[in-house]
Scaffold this active site. Structure first.
Site, PDB file in Angstrom:
ATOM      1  N   TYR A 131       7.185  16.870  35.975  1.00 24.37           N
ATOM      2  CA  TYR A 131       7.130  15.601  35.241  1.00 24.37           C
ATOM      3  C   TYR A 131       6.501  14.482  36.079  1.00 24.37           C
ATOM      4  O   TYR A 131       6.908  14.236  37.213  1.00 24.37           O
ATOM      5  CB  TYR A 131       8.538  15.202  34.839  1.00 24.37           C
TER       6      TYR A 131
ATOM      7  N   SER B  22      10.469  22.591  36.946  1.00 26.61           N
ATOM      8  CA  SER B  22      10.945  21.410  36.214  1.00 26.61           C
ATOM      9  C   SER B  22      10.204  21.304  34.881  1.00 26.61           C
ATOM     10  O   SER B  22      10.290  22.204  34.058  1.00 26.61           O
ATOM     11  CB  SER B  22      10.797  20.164  37.081  1.00 26.61           C
ATOM     12  N   GLN B  23       9.434  20.223  34.647  1.00 25.90           N
ATOM     13  CA  GLN B  23       8.639  20.162  33.421  1.00 25.90           C
ATOM     14  C   GLN B  23       7.739  21.389  33.314  1.00 25.90           C
ATOM     15  O   GLN B  23       7.588  21.977  32.240  1.00 25.90           O
ATOM     16  CB  GLN B  23       7.787  18.895  33.400  1.00 25.90           C
TER      17      GLN B  23
ATOM     18  N   ASP C 102      22.254  20.447  40.215  1.00 24.24           N
ATOM     19  CA  ASP C 102      21.059  19.821  39.641  1.00 24.24           C
ATOM     20  C   ASP C 102      21.452  18.841  38.541  1.00 24.24           C
ATOM     21  O   ASP C 102      21.835  19.237  37.441  1.00 24.24           O
ATOM     22  CB  ASP C 102      20.145  20.915  39.082  1.00 24.24           C
TER      23      ASP C 102
ATOM     24  N   HIS D 202      17.893  19.151  42.249  1.00 26.80           N
ATOM     25  CA  HIS D 202      16.729  19.557  41.468  1.00 26.80           C
ATOM     26  C   HIS D 202      15.601  20.148  42.315  1.00 26.80           C
ATOM     27  O   HIS D 202      14.664  20.716  41.758  1.00 26.80           O
ATOM     28  CB  HIS D 202      16.216  18.369  40.651  1.00 26.80           C
TER      29      HIS D 202
END
Length: 323
Positions: free
Chosen positions: A92, A186-187, A272, A302
């Protein structure tokens, strides 16, 4: 940060109800068909780089709406026959960055296609792809752009770009179109799950601490951005909850995971707060493919396993691509 989510035993069985609307499959079939009405027009321009071990190409191809999307294709230097390929999606806020930050897959002998993320690229690696589509009122960030209508939602464009990235990679003569893996963190992990549910014939999918999964739980469980963007939007747009979550259901990783059959390697971190572990396990536990494994990092946030997870992927993905 102590563990805040379900116990590991509970995570391994956590399987929330799927939220896919009745027209989920037709929505995506139509979306991708419309995108493929535009010529892919994949262009690979050689880049003069001071590296002797890799060849780098600046990529442009037509994504959602025919909009130009950038990327990198990085090959082992002097490759002269089609190679298995790893297509990577970015976290992200980040963009494709600079080529020297993406050398490990070419160093391992694979073609490596890195997709830029439209409209992003100022919160991590620099980006080079615009998002020419506007938005109804939204909270700053990307999570609520177009959230009132799934046809207008930002990630409809991103997921379509991501599918077209696989098409672009497969179009290159030095890529073996039958041996493609997708990955991202992540994203990028959430995008990986979506692509795995939309693109047939993938050899592997490796989402790392994935975002964009089990939206309703995520939004009500963590105060950390980017999920917090949705909560703050709904704080202002009182009464819009059901419409927003219906839109999000077309983009939820759990619904794509239930359609994904490629072998998969996930990772989750039990501390996370950005992508709570239950949301990651929600997608993992719904994964339709029989071959799946999960790396768990018990005391990480994360960042997940970081370089340790990369090492795991560098052992696992080649086994699926080289078969």
């Amino acid at each position: 940060m102590p563990h805040f989510d379900l116990s590991l035993d509970a995570l391994r069985t956590y399987q929330p109800e799927l939220t896919a609307p009745d027209d989920f499959d037709s929505f995506w079939e139509k979306t991708l068909a419309e995108a493929r009405e535009h010529d892919l027009d994949a262009r690979f321009e050689p880049v003069d780089v001071p590296y002797t071990a890799v060849d780098v190409f600046d990529v442009t191809y037509a994504g959602f709406g025919g909009h130009p999307v950038k990327g990198w294709l990085i090959l082992p230097a002097g490759a002269n026959e089609p190679l298995p390929a790893v297509v990577e999606y970015i976290g992200y806020g980040g963009g494709r960055g600079l080529p020297h930050t993406h050398l490990r897959w070419a160093a391992a002998g694979f073609a490596h296609f890195v997709m830029d993320t439209r409209g992003q690229g100022s919160g991590g690696g620099v980006g080079d792809t615009a998002d020419p589509v506007g938005s109804t009122p939204s909270y700053p960030g990307f999570m609520t752009r177009g959230i009132q209508d799934p046809h207008e939602y930002y990630y409809r464009r991103v997921y379509t770009d991501a599918v077209r990235a696989v098409d672009a990679a497969r179009s290159h003569p030095l890529v073996d179109a039958t041996r493609i893996a997708v990955t991202g963190g992540s994203q990028g992990g959430g995008i990986t799950i979506a692509v795995a549910g939309l693109v047939p014939g993938l050899k592997a999918a490796a989402p790392d601490v994935p975002f964009l999964c089990d939206f309703r739980r995520a939004v009500t469980l963590t105060e950390r951005h980017p999920y917090r963007e949705i909560a703050l939007y709904l704080k202002a747009h009182i009464g819009d909850d059901e419409r927003a979550f219906r839109t999000l259901s077309y983009f939820d990783g759990i619904n794509f995971a239930a359609r994904a059959t490629a072998p998969t390697l996930f990772s989750a971190a039990l501390e996370d707060l950005t992508c709570p572990p239950s949301t990651v396990f929600a997608a993992y536990n719904h994964w339709a493919g029989a071959e799946k494994s999960m790396e768990v990092y018990a005391f990480n946030d994360h960042e997940g396993g970081g370089r340790f997870q990369e090492a795991v992927q560098l052992r696992w993905i080649p086994g699926r691509l080289r078969g």
